[in-house]
Design a protein around this motif. Structure first.
Motif, PDB file in Angstrom:
ATOM      1  N   SER A   1     -66.536  53.548 -46.493  1.00  0.00           N
ATOM      2  CA  SER A   1     -66.234  52.275 -45.854  1.00  0.00           C
ATOM      3  C   SER A   1     -64.853  51.801 -46.319  1.00  0.00           C
ATOM      4  CB  SER A   1     -67.307  51.246 -46.221  1.00  0.00           C
ATOM      5  OG  SER A   1     -67.393  51.125 -47.634  1.00  0.00           O
TER       6      SER A   1
ATOM      7  N   GLU B   1     -65.322  46.700 -59.324  1.00  0.00           N
ATOM      8  CA  GLU B   1     -64.622  47.071 -58.100  1.00  0.00           C
ATOM      9  C   GLU B   1     -65.512  47.387 -56.897  1.00  0.00           C
ATOM     10  OE1 GLU B   1     -61.495  49.968 -58.679  1.00  0.00           O
ATOM     11  OE2 GLU B   1     -61.389  49.501 -60.818  1.00  0.00           O
ATOM     12  N   ALA B   2     -66.760  47.735 -57.126  1.00  0.00           N
ATOM     13  CA  ALA B   2     -67.620  48.110 -56.003  1.00  0.00           C
ATOM     14  C   ALA B   2     -68.011  46.870 -55.203  1.00  0.00           C
ATOM     15  CB  ALA B   2     -68.870  48.819 -56.500  1.00  0.00           C
ATOM     16  N   ALA B   3     -68.105  47.052 -53.889  1.00  0.00           N
ATOM     17  CA  ALA B   3     -68.479  45.940 -53.012  1.00  0.00           C
ATOM     18  C   ALA B   3     -69.918  45.511 -53.276  1.00  0.00           C
ATOM     19  CB  ALA B   3     -68.325  46.370 -51.559  1.00  0.00           C
ATOM     20  N   ASP B   4     -70.210  44.243 -52.983  1.00  0.00           N
ATOM     21  CA  ASP B   4     -71.588  43.770 -53.119  1.00  0.00           C
ATOM     22  C   ASP B   4     -72.511  44.579 -52.202  1.00  0.00           C
ATOM     23  OD1 ASP B   4     -70.847  41.866 -54.937  1.00  0.00           O
ATOM     24  OD2 ASP B   4     -70.775  40.226 -53.486  1.00  0.00           O
TER      25      ASP B   4
ATOM     26  N   ARG C   1     -59.277  55.773 -53.541  1.00  0.00           N
ATOM     27  CA  ARG C   1     -59.738  54.648 -52.730  1.00  0.00           C
ATOM     28  C   ARG C   1     -59.412  54.880 -51.252  1.00  0.00           C
ATOM     29  NH1 ARG C   1     -61.256  49.751 -54.483  1.00  0.00           N
ATOM     30  NH2 ARG C   1     -60.166  50.027 -56.476  1.00  0.00           N
TER      31      ARG C   1
ATOM     32  N   PHE D   1     -73.452  47.780 -52.544  1.00  0.00           N
ATOM     33  CA  PHE D   1     -72.862  49.073 -52.235  1.00  0.00           C
ATOM     34  C   PHE D   1     -73.898  50.202 -52.202  1.00  0.00           C
ATOM     35  CE2 PHE D   1     -72.599  48.631 -56.875  1.00  0.00           C
ATOM     36  CZ  PHE D   1     -72.949  49.884 -57.362  1.00  0.00           C
TER      37      PHE D   1
ATOM     38  N   ASP E   1     -70.212  53.666 -49.741  1.00  0.00           N
ATOM     39  CA  ASP E   1     -69.299  52.749 -50.422  1.00  0.00           C
ATOM     40  C   ASP E   1     -68.724  53.347 -51.697  1.00  0.00           C
ATOM     41  OD1 ASP E   1     -69.734  50.521 -48.589  1.00  0.00           O
ATOM     42  OD2 ASP E   1     -71.752  50.486 -49.437  1.00  0.00           O
TER      43      ASP E   1
ATOM     44  N   GLY F   1     -62.023  50.339 -48.293  1.00  0.00           N
ATOM     45  CA  GLY F   1     -62.000  49.979 -49.704  1.00  0.00           C
ATOM     46  C   GLY F   1     -62.974  50.769 -50.553  1.00  0.00           C
ATOM     47  N   GLY F   2     -63.695  51.721 -49.944  1.00  0.00           N
ATOM     48  CA  GLY F   2     -64.665  52.511 -50.680  1.00  0.00           C
ATOM     49  C   GLY F   2     -64.028  53.397 -51.739  1.00  0.00           C
TER      50      GLY F   2
END
Length: 230
Positions: free
Chosen positions: A141, A40-43, A229, A45, A113, A143-144
């Protein structure tokens, strides 16, 4: 009287025994953390590890992930000295700050993030928990994620009821002495303010998070992991 350093070393040694024996389900909790980070974590992060302690489990959870920066916060410099070695294998920049996690977040600059805190947020009183969570939400951020692992009372259970359930664990904690268990229990009675699952989730919603849910209950049913979230 014993020095502060001696008291800290003794307490840390006891806690490390508890972690090694997995009495508080550190293994299962950090396996869950790792799955969330990978899925689930953003690229790239940025990961804030609040009250990180010696951080070996966080290091393992982050290994091979897309983390681009690690920031660990803890009030204990001796713990951070140990954490530095545990985190050395990470390929991203690592920053360790010796300060209270509430104060650190209060003056934090720049987006985050993923924020993780385990077994520490419950030290705050209810109104302070919500204020802290609101500040975290403002720093995340889009969606964090804010992930917490905290003592949780059963619905309808009061603080003393949770403490009694903890006391009943004594026969299962054979790796530590009666004196060590008593010190652990004394800390809980002096400093722990657990909430019910409903309250933890409501606090997240009141802090402005878009979603708030429970990810897991540990085997002894004394604590749970929650996901909020932005």
């Amino acid at each position: 009287m014993k020095s502060d350093q001696e008291l800290f070393a003794k307490g840390l040694a006891t806690y490390q025994k508890v972690v090694a024996a997995n009495y508080m389900a550190h293994r299962e909790v950090h396996d869950m953390l790792r799955r969330v980070l990978l899925d689930e974590a953003a690229d790239g992060f940025v990961f804030a590890d609040l009250a990180c302690g010696t951080a070996p489990r966080s290091a393992a959870a982050l290994a091979g992930s897309n983390v681009s920066r690690y920031v660990g916060i803890d009030i204990s410099q001796p713990s951070l000295d140990v954490a530095k070695k545990a985190l050395a294998a990470l390929t991203c920049p690592v920053e360790l700050r010796c300060e209270d996690f509430v104060a650190a977040i209060d003056r934090w600059k720049g987006p985050l993030d993923v924020v993780w805190i385990g077994q520490s947020l419950h030290h705050l009183l209810a109104q302070d928990k919500v204020a802290f969570m609101r500040k975290i939400n403002s720093l995340l951020s889009p969606g964090g994620l804010f992930l917490i692992w905290e003592p949780t009372r059963l619905e309808g259970e009061d603080r003393d009821g949770w403490m009694e359930r903890f006391h009943q664990l004594r026969p299962d904690w054979g790796a530590i002495s009666d004196e060590e268990f008593a010190a652990f229990e004394s800390h809980c009675r002096a400093s722990d303010y657990s909430e019910t699952a409903t309250t933890w989730i409501d606090m997240g919603r009141n802090a402005g998070f878009t979603t708030a849910d429970e990810l897991m209950m540990v085997p002894n049913k004394l604590a749970r992991v929650y996901r909020f979230r932005h």
